[in-house]
Design an enzyme around this catalytic site. Structure first.
Site: not given
Length: 314
Positions: A165, A223, A89, A119, A141-142
């Site tokens: 997230d 997290w 990631t 991610q 995502q992310d």
């Protein structure tokens, strides 16, 4: 290139070749390490398809786009555990900022990997005293990784979008006057606030919006055990789940997280008794400690980080 830009800034980046550099990375690599004075880099409108890293030795950098709509830094990268291991990631960023006392304004940073690959980070910032004004961070995502234990970051009048997230990490970060846009039924924040830090994320006077088909979004899930997130004086759309917060299927974290709200409005701002029992509604006296200056400033900043002190104290 905007008229007068060459004279006003130390370096000009222009994809058409009329500036000092044609890429952001070349301009950053060409800047003086640990400079005595701030380094200003003007980025002309254009699409810069590159993976950019502001190194730890590139301190005191001002990155200024010509316009937030048309100055675009973009890349297509995503999590691939086969090629780069379980922590891949953190290799997926479009823009990674490691140099302290960084500022950026009037530009877009995006990761175009898409919603089906997992991610994919657009902005990865682990610098201390990093500020972003009138910027857009686009992804799924992310999208935005705010990182670095003890690091402080400030987002003013920015747009952040994502699916799951899409604001995550362990830094202390304040978001003021930002639009936080959800593109899927999922979670906005995934904080990993270290237990020794007094604050995590503070969203103040923000607007939470969503795509039309989105209807169940949680403000956050932890997290790590001591996640700390507060939404203050913000407008919450009807896509925000009445429970507000999720424990990531780990009831034990309910004893350690701090999830707080104060004076929010909009259809997603329900009564406290509809939220999970382990979140809290702040009182006026309690919310005072979440003031920007209290969250982001330290005594030494006045003397040793005057630019940061000016940004945060104004």
């Amino acid at each position: 290139m905007a008229p007068g830009a060459r004279e006003e800034y130390d370096y000009v980046v222009d994809a058409d070749g009329s500036g000092d550099y044609e890429s952001l990375q070349a301009a950053i690599d060409g800047a003086k390490s640990f400079p005595r004075d701030r380094v200003s880099i003007f980025v002309a409108d254009g699409v810069y398809e590159e993976k950019v890293k502001v190194h730890a030795w590139n301190t005191e950098v001002d990155l200024v786009g010509e316009s937030v709509e048309n100055t675009i830094v973009t890349y297509d990268d995503h999590f691939d555990g086969i090629d780069r291991g379980r922590n891949s990631t953190f290799f997926t960023y479009t823009l990674k900022v490691c140099g302290n006392d960084f500022t950026a304004r009037n530009l877009t940073v995006r990761n175009t990997a898409g919603p089906d690959v997992g991610q994919a980070v657009a902005l990865h910032v682990e610098a201390d005293r990093a500020a972003f004004e009138n910027c857009r961070f686009l992804g799924d995502q992310d999208t935005v990784y705010v990182a670095g234990e003890g690091s402080r970051q400030y987002f003013d009048d920015c747009y952040l979008e994502g699916t799951t997230d899409f604001v995550f990490g362990g830094a202390t970060a304040v978001f003021e006057g930002c639009e936080i846009h959800s593109k899927a039924d999922s979670y906005i924040t995934a904080a990993s606030t270290p237990p020794r830090e007094p604050f995590g994320y503070v969203f103040d006077d923000c607007s939470l919006t969503a795509d039309p088909e989105v209807s169940e979004v949680y403000l956050g899930r932890p997290w790590r055990d001591h996640a700390h997130v507060a939404f203050l004086r913000s407008e919450l759309g009807d896509h925000v789940h009445p429970a507000g917060w999720h424990n990531w299927s780990r009831p034990d974290v309910e004893e350690t997280v701090t999830y707080a709200e104060y004076d929010n409005g909009g259809p997603g701002a329900v009564d406290a008794d509809e939220r999970v029992s382990w979140s809290e509604a702040l009182t006026p006296s309690e919310v005072a400690r979440y003031a920007r200056e209290n969250v982001l400033l330290r005594e030494a900043d006045r003397e040793y980080a005057p630019n940061w002190h000016r940004i945060v104290a104004e």
